[in-house]
Motif scaffolding. Sequence first.
Motif, PDB file in Angstrom:
ATOM      1  N   ILE A  92     -10.839   9.251   9.487  1.00  0.00           N
ATOM      2  CA  ILE A  92     -11.060   9.641   8.090  1.00  0.00           C
ATOM      3  C   ILE A  92     -10.905   8.423   7.172  1.00  0.00           C
ATOM      4  N   GLY A  93     -10.073   7.479   7.592  1.00  0.00           N
ATOM      5  CA  GLY A  93      -9.884   6.261   6.810  1.00  0.00           C
ATOM      6  C   GLY A  93     -11.130   5.408   6.687  1.00  0.00           C
ATOM      7  N   LEU A  94     -12.120   5.605   7.566  1.00  0.00           N
ATOM      8  CA  LEU A  94     -13.363   4.833   7.487  1.00  0.00           C
ATOM      9  C   LEU A  94     -14.117   5.097   6.190  1.00  0.00           C
ATOM     10  N   PHE A  95     -13.868   6.231   5.553  1.00  0.00           N
ATOM     11  CA  PHE A  95     -14.493   6.508   4.255  1.00  0.00           C
ATOM     12  C   PHE A  95     -14.011   5.538   3.170  1.00  0.00           C
ATOM     13  N   PHE A  96     -12.860   4.898   3.388  1.00  0.00           N
ATOM     14  CA  PHE A  96     -12.219   4.132   2.323  1.00  0.00           C
ATOM     15  C   PHE A  96     -12.144   2.633   2.606  1.00  0.00           C
ATOM     16  N   VAL A  97     -12.772   2.160   3.702  1.00  0.00           N
ATOM     17  CA  VAL A  97     -12.747   0.726   4.004  1.00  0.00           C
ATOM     18  C   VAL A  97     -14.176   0.187   4.037  1.00  0.00           C
ATOM     19  N   SER A  98     -14.312  -1.077   3.665  1.00  0.00           N
ATOM     20  CA  SER A  98     -15.632  -1.704   3.694  1.00  0.00           C
ATOM     21  C   SER A  98     -15.561  -3.182   4.048  1.00  0.00           C
ATOM     22  N   GLU A  99     -14.345  -3.741   4.142  1.00  0.00           N
ATOM     23  CA  GLU A  99     -14.233  -5.156   4.493  1.00  0.00           C
ATOM     24  C   GLU A  99     -13.682  -5.305   5.907  1.00  0.00           C
ATOM     25  N   PHE A 100     -13.797  -6.514   6.445  1.00  0.00           N
ATOM     26  CA  PHE A 100     -13.553  -6.776   7.862  1.00  0.00           C
ATOM     27  C   PHE A 100     -12.182  -6.324   8.337  1.00  0.00           C
ATOM     28  N   TRP A 101     -11.116  -6.742   7.656  1.00  0.00           N
ATOM     29  CA  TRP A 101      -9.770  -6.464   8.166  1.00  0.00           C
ATOM     30  C   TRP A 101      -9.446  -4.974   8.137  1.00  0.00           C
ATOM     31  N   GLY A 102      -9.899  -4.281   7.112  1.00  0.00           N
ATOM     32  CA  GLY A 102      -9.671  -2.841   7.050  1.00  0.00           C
ATOM     33  C   GLY A 102     -10.407  -2.108   8.154  1.00  0.00           C
ATOM     34  N   VAL A 103     -11.669  -2.488   8.384  1.00  0.00           N
ATOM     35  CA  VAL A 103     -12.447  -1.854   9.447  1.00  0.00           C
ATOM     36  C   VAL A 103     -11.844  -2.168  10.808  1.00  0.00           C
ATOM     37  N   LEU A 104     -11.429  -3.424  11.018  1.00  0.00           N
ATOM     38  CA  LEU A 104     -10.824  -3.810  12.295  1.00  0.00           C
ATOM     39  C   LEU A 104      -9.598  -2.958  12.602  1.00  0.00           C
TER      40      LEU A 104
END
Length: 396
Positions: A92-104
């Motif tokens: 569910i957190g994927l809705f709120f990340v868009s940069e490399f470290w958050g996605v990683l």
Amino acid sequence: MSRALTLSQPTPTTRATLFYLTFYMAPGASVMFLPIWLSEKGITPEQIGIINAVPIFVILLFNLFIGRIADRASDWRQVIVIGALIAGIVPIGLFFVSEFWGVLLLWTLTVLPIGAITPVLDAAVMRLATRTGGDYGFIRAFGTVGYMVFNGLTGFLVVWYGPAVFVPLFVGLALLRALVSLQLPAFRAPAEEPTVAAVTGKVTASSLREIAKPWFILPLFGFCMIFGTHLVLNAFGSLLWKEQGISEAVIGPLIAIGAFSEAFVMFVWRRFGGRVTARNLILVSALASVLRWLAMGFAPDVAWLLLLQATHGITFALGFMGCVHFIANWTDEGIAAETQSLFVVGQQIFSIIAVTGFGALVPLLGAQAYFVASAFALVGAFCIWLSLRMQPPKAG
């Protein structure tokens, strides 16, 4: 009325089959569109490689630990359900990340629980099938069916609704898997119910020390090498085919043929799996892999590629099923998940070796890099043959 209700309830085998059907749906969607989604976020190809590689390294650290916990628990179901629930909530957190470290971070935490419980699930369902007279191959095949359906369907959904559909689709499939996990049955035999090994008088190992012998390790080590060569196809196959002038419209069906062949072998496993010893089946898988990669090294045309892709059920599914049955034949329930986890760790290690090694070879050799994969598979076949010479298969 209570009798009618009992009869209408799904059997433990049916419930395990339903979970397998949902288990690989989310990975099927991610294999299709994750790299494109990441690229649209401005993430570079090098960073995409890191996002895919880091979870493998983390899973390596956790697999044996999770397998040991599962074997110590009163039932494997507890670990499987907890892992599925975590893997359903975290994305569910994927809705709120868009940069490399958050996605990683989010992607690693998403993949980790599923990677950790996969060997536990395989061991648990294998034991359930053995105890109830079910067909593990038939049950496991539905996992490939779910993967195959969403591998293809995701492309159509993206065309119809745009790239924005990917995250809701992936999260929805992860939550579906989590919900279906709640209906899983207990997998261990009740204390008062004798296991198949006890009934038939089979001698099985109850500790890893008892099976830490070359004749047991070699066939699993050999198939892990075979497994690694298949990762070369997954990572570079479509790229090499495109360089051969094959269009994307043909590459998709070529990949689908491999998945269909894998599912087919699992569906029909029961018709022949009990007639040939597990290690002999693994050896057949290895030798077929030697020939498959040798032929792929000559950059054959589409007609030959169709035939070679149809052998995927032999080169992969046959060997995988043989290994799962080999482990079940020689170990008891007390170390089933831990041993299966050890086998998966071997697959992951050789996956890393194969993908990184062939990543350097493909730019230099092109399709001829498959010749190296063929030699790799030949070494794996030798390991399996050597095990058969050291320790003959069990009678019957």
